[in-house]
Motif scaffolding. Structure first.
Motif, short mmCIF file in Angstrom:
data_model
loop_
_atom_site.label_atom_id
_atom_site.label_comp_id
_atom_site.label_asym_id
_atom_site.label_seq_id
_atom_site.Cartn_x
_atom_site.Cartn_y
_atom_site.Cartn_z
N GLY A 123 0.80 -1.22 0.00
CA GLY A 123 0.00 0.00 0.00
C GLY A 123 0.83 1.27 0.00
O GLY A 123 0.28 2.37 0.04
N ASP A 124 2.16 1.12 -0.06
CA ASP A 124 3.05 2.29 -0.04
C ASP A 124 3.11 2.94 -1.41
O ASP A 124 3.02 2.28 -2.45
CB ASP A 124 4.46 1.87 0.38
N GLY A 125 3.31 4.25 -1.40
CA GLY A 125 3.54 4.99 -2.62
C GLY A 125 4.99 5.41 -2.73
O GLY A 125 5.86 4.88 -2.06
N MET A 126 5.26 6.38 -3.58
CA MET A 126 6.62 6.89 -3.76
C MET A 126 6.80 8.17 -2.96
O MET A 126 5.87 8.97 -2.86
CB MET A 126 6.88 7.21 -5.24
N ASP A 127 8.01 8.35 -2.44
CA ASP A 127 8.30 9.63 -1.82
C ASP A 127 8.62 10.65 -2.91
O ASP A 127 8.74 10.32 -4.10
CB ASP A 127 9.44 9.52 -0.80
N ASP A 128 8.73 11.92 -2.53
CA ASP A 128 8.91 12.99 -3.51
C ASP A 128 10.18 12.81 -4.33
O ASP A 128 10.20 13.11 -5.53
CB ASP A 128 8.95 14.35 -2.80
N SER A 129 11.25 12.31 -3.69
CA SER A 129 12.50 12.13 -4.41
C SER A 129 12.36 11.10 -5.53
O SER A 129 12.86 11.30 -6.65
CB SER A 129 13.60 11.69 -3.43
N GLN A 130 11.66 9.99 -5.24
CA GLN A 130 11.49 8.97 -6.27
C GLN A 130 10.56 9.45 -7.37
O GLN A 130 10.79 9.18 -8.56
CB GLN A 130 10.94 7.69 -5.65
N VAL A 131 9.52 10.20 -7.01
CA VAL A 131 8.64 10.77 -8.03
C VAL A 131 9.43 11.71 -8.92
O VAL A 131 9.26 11.70 -10.15
CB VAL A 131 7.46 11.52 -7.38
N ARG A 132 10.31 12.48 -8.32
CA ARG A 132 11.16 13.39 -9.12
C ARG A 132 11.99 12.60 -10.12
O ARG A 132 12.07 12.95 -11.30
CB ARG A 132 12.05 14.19 -8.17
N ASP A 133 12.62 11.51 -9.68
CA ASP A 133 13.48 10.72 -10.56
C ASP A 133 12.69 10.11 -11.72
O ASP A 133 13.13 10.14 -12.87
CB ASP A 133 14.18 9.61 -9.78
N GLU A 134 11.51 9.58 -11.42
CA GLU A 134 10.71 8.96 -12.48
C GLU A 134 10.16 10.02 -13.43
O GLU A 134 10.08 9.80 -14.65
CB GLU A 134 9.55 8.15 -11.87
N THR A 135 9.82 11.18 -12.90
CA THR A 135 9.32 12.26 -13.74
C THR A 135 10.38 12.72 -14.74
O THR A 135 10.11 12.86 -15.94
CB THR A 135 8.90 13.45 -12.85
N LEU A 136 11.60 12.92 -14.26
CA LEU A 136 12.67 13.37 -15.16
C LEU A 136 13.03 12.28 -16.16
O LEU A 136 13.38 12.58 -17.31
CB LEU A 136 13.90 13.78 -14.36
N THR A 137 12.96 11.01 -15.74
CA THR A 137 13.24 9.92 -16.67
C THR A 137 12.24 9.93 -17.82
O THR A 137 12.62 9.83 -18.99
CB THR A 137 13.20 8.57 -15.94
#
Length: 377
Positions: free
Chosen positions: A169-183
């Motif tokens: 049930g966990d999501g991504m923290d802001d840092s991981q969202v940032r990495d996937e967004t830039l990718t």
């Protein structure tokens, strides 16, 4: 790929092991065919708007045009940001600057010593750091805004923030969202732009193929803008893009790192070995591709398709657990853009101008692709 972590962090393109498996599970629903269907209208509308700026007989750098067009597509679907809207102009300026500076960095990252040079107080390294920091501020601001709004939008950023692991049930923290967004942003728009650039180059070199393409588009669309629902009725258009990516794969080579001893092609290879797999080479194997240097989209249709051809005789999006998660997104984007533009325009090569590919991280024309455009019909 590891030097690219300087730009992309630990996104899907650069991560491995359990992190990659977890992120893949979280993000796979974002690229479900129904989601992609929803973005189809955006792809076609942006391609139409881009082509509406052109003039009959004008000479354009088609690669620059495709870069701008796919940037508009990715910023709209990823952030719900419009590159032509005054309200989004500051965000777009930061994104453009970061992409311009760090696309160069991504290519140079393959060179020995690049990471050391990036830490030196050189003007170019400082510009790249500053643009990355500015982009980070924009992305984190958008993340904060989406979280505050409940991440209820249909853009990919909202979907990334809403994604939850089915087990924990966990999501991504802001840092991981940032990495996937830039990718998604930096890798996604470059590869599709390259695929379309080489497609128009090949169509300009083969007017008989362009004529067959226009015949299909005229018959199916009758001048209107295509939709995702039209794709099954545009097999030749799809074949043109497939054949273009066979000859000019946007990613021309990739590598795999062996985590255990394996026998590959009869050769024993120890753990720690790196295998280089080149789409450019494999896509030209005469065993599977008769007349491999010939641009022949019909080889993808009907009884011309070789039923014995192995799956990895063609792998423009990679393969296995690390296959590009956005392959359906990119193909839909590419075919709709190709159909939207080609229903009104043809492309003529500049006489005597030699176009050479530049094989770095991706495969783009070394000095751009100047072409003369002519209105069709």
């Amino acid at each position: 790929m590891q030097p690219l972590t300087m730009v992309l962090g630990q996104g899907l393109l650069t991560s491995s092991g359990e992190l990659h498996r977890r992120q893949r599970r979280l993000m796979q629903p974002l690229f479900h065919h129904q989601r992609i269907f929803e973005y189809g209208e955006t792809f076609a509308a942006i391609a139409d708007a881009r082509a509406a700026r052109w003039r009959n007989g004008q000479r354009l750098d088609i690669h620059d045009e495709m870069i701008e067009m796919t940037l508009a597509m990715v910023t709209k679907t990823l952030f719900d940001v419009d590159v032509d809207a005054d309200t989004d102009s500051d965000i777009v300026a930061v994104i453009r600057a970061a992409i311009s500076e760090n696309t160069v960095a991504a290519r140079k990252a393959l060179h020995t010593g690049f990471e050391l040079l990036e830490r030196l107080p050189l003007p170019s390294a400082r510009r790249r750091r500053e643009t990355r920091q500015a982009l980070d501020r924009v992305v984190y601001d958008l993340i904060e805004r989406r979280r505050r709004e409940g991440a209820e939008g249909r853009d990919l950023l909202s979907l990334l923030l809403s994604a939850r692991d089915a087990d924990s049930g966990d999501g991504m923290d802001d840092s991981q969202v940032r990495d996937e967004t830039l990718t998604i942003m930096l890798a996604g728009h470059e590869t599709t732009a390259n695929a379309l650039t080489w497609t128009f180059h090949l169509l300009g070199q083969h007017p008989e193929v362009a004529e067959a393409l226009h015949a299909e588009l005229d018959g199916v669309l009758a001048g209107r803008r295509p939709t995702v629902a039209d794709l099954p009725r545009l097999p030749f258009t799809d074949a043109v893009l497939s054949e273009s990516m066979r000859l000019y794969p946007p990613v021309w080579a990739m590598s795999r790192y062996l985590v255990e001893d394996r026998v590959v092609g009869g050769y024993p290879l120890p753990a720690g070995s790196t295998l280089l797999l080149s789409q450019w080479v494999v896509h030209r194997d005469e065993k599977w591709w008769p007349e491999p240097e010939r641009f022949d989209p019909a080889r993808w249709l009907g009884d011309r398709v070789d039923p014995d051809r192995p799956r990895y005789a063609y792998f423009p999006f990679g393969g296995g657990p690390h296959q590009c998660i956005g392959n359906s997104f990119a193909r839909t984007e590419g075919v709709l853009a190709l159909a939207t533009i080609s229903r009104h325009w043809t492309f003529e090569p500049v006489p005597g101008l030699k176009i050479a590919p530049e094989p770095l991280v991706t495969l783009r024309p070394r000095d751009g692709l100047p072409m003369t455009i002519r209105r069709h019909g």
